[in-house]
Design a protein around this motif. Sequence first.
Motif, mmCIF file in Angstrom:
data_model
loop_
_atom_site.group_PDB
_atom_site.id
_atom_site.type_symbol
_atom_site.label_atom_id
_atom_site.label_comp_id
_atom_site.label_asym_id
_atom_site.label_seq_id
_atom_site.Cartn_x
_atom_site.Cartn_y
_atom_site.Cartn_z
ATOM 1 N N TYR A 1 5.423 4.309 6.465
ATOM 2 C CA TYR A 1 5.702 4.090 5.055
ATOM 3 C C TYR A 1 7.180 3.786 4.822
ATOM 4 O O TYR A 1 7.534 2.955 3.986
ATOM 5 C CB TYR A 1 5.255 5.301 4.238
ATOM 6 N N ASN B 1 8.563 0.088 3.281
ATOM 7 C CA ASN B 1 9.489 -0.074 2.167
ATOM 8 C C ASN B 1 10.720 -0.864 2.568
ATOM 9 O O ASN B 1 11.214 -1.705 1.798
ATOM 10 C CB ASN B 1 9.893 1.295 1.610
ATOM 11 N N HIS C 1 6.198 5.911 -3.435
ATOM 12 C CA HIS C 1 6.575 5.097 -2.276
ATOM 13 C C HIS C 1 6.853 5.956 -1.041
ATOM 14 O O HIS C 1 7.117 5.424 0.036
ATOM 15 C CB HIS C 1 7.832 4.272 -2.590
ATOM 16 N N SER D 1 3.922 -0.788 0.781
ATOM 17 C CA SER D 1 5.072 0.072 0.478
ATOM 18 C C SER D 1 4.725 1.170 -0.522
ATOM 19 O O SER D 1 5.418 2.185 -0.597
ATOM 20 C CB SER D 1 6.230 -0.775 -0.067
ATOM 21 N N GLU D 2 3.660 0.984 -1.302
ATOM 22 C CA GLU D 2 3.304 1.946 -2.343
ATOM 23 C C GLU D 2 2.282 2.944 -1.795
ATOM 24 O O GLU D 2 1.085 2.878 -2.073
ATOM 25 C CB GLU D 2 2.759 1.219 -3.572
#
Length: 293
Positions: free
Chosen positions: A37, A41, A147, A213-214
């Motif tokens: 993750y 991002n 995020h 990314s979320e």
Amino acid sequence: MGGADMLEDLAPYLKPDAGVQILDGLAVAPIDFKNAYTWANAVYFDNHVWASEYFRACHRDDAFKDRWQAAIGSWNDKVIVDVGCGPGNLFATLGGKPKALIGVDVSKGALGMAKEIGYMPLQADAHNLPLVSEFADIVALNATLHHCDAMATVLREAARLVRPGGILICDHDPQLTAWDWRGLGMLLYKIRLPLYRLFLGHAWEEQRHRMASETHHRPGHGVTSALFLSILKPLDFDVKLYPHNNSAGAETFASVMGRSKSKYRMGQILSGIDPDSIEGALSLMCIAVRGNG
């Protein structure tokens, strides 16, 4: 601002053993990019085209500005930490003349953009901030928690930075009860992906990386009242929570939630969720003031 000057300006706020150094014009702390993750991002916001579009389109509207200014007032002469600052949307929208404005993010590309509009950029992991405790007048997390891999850890880290009498403010994270889609609503959510590929064309690549990314912006994920209360109350914060649909400005604090977009309303109705209820509000804003001990 040169590297030495940047580090000197940040020095009062950094842990002595933080391991922060200046690289490519940014203050950089150690980050574990093996976390999928964190990497997602960085990849999304390091793309200048995507980050620039995000900067222009997100959190720049009048309702957003009205809501935040009503919540926290002026930033003038205050020490601000913007955790997950991205390319600097928050300061670009709210303005002001902070005493210090520290922007934390995992993306070098986004931090480079934030630096241009007045942030002191710090590349760091929000799960393990290299900053001292209890120094900031305002700590902001705007569209940040969802995020991050471990939302509770990030919230606790951000709260640690707030001085007695200071404010922690979180906004634009999906409220779990509004995103607890099921049945036909969940089916609608699932079939949207092949439709995106079919109709978005070259824009599908951007959409795919943005969704990656979320981390917690999907059915079955999101923030809850219990998350904020269980972490912040024991740390002597007075916690106020305001559900809203992003279209509401200062009226959010008078229990006016605004109206959500049709695509979300349809998914909620098909999931048995009342889109006009408190539970159906898409976002849950948290404003928490730390006690004076």
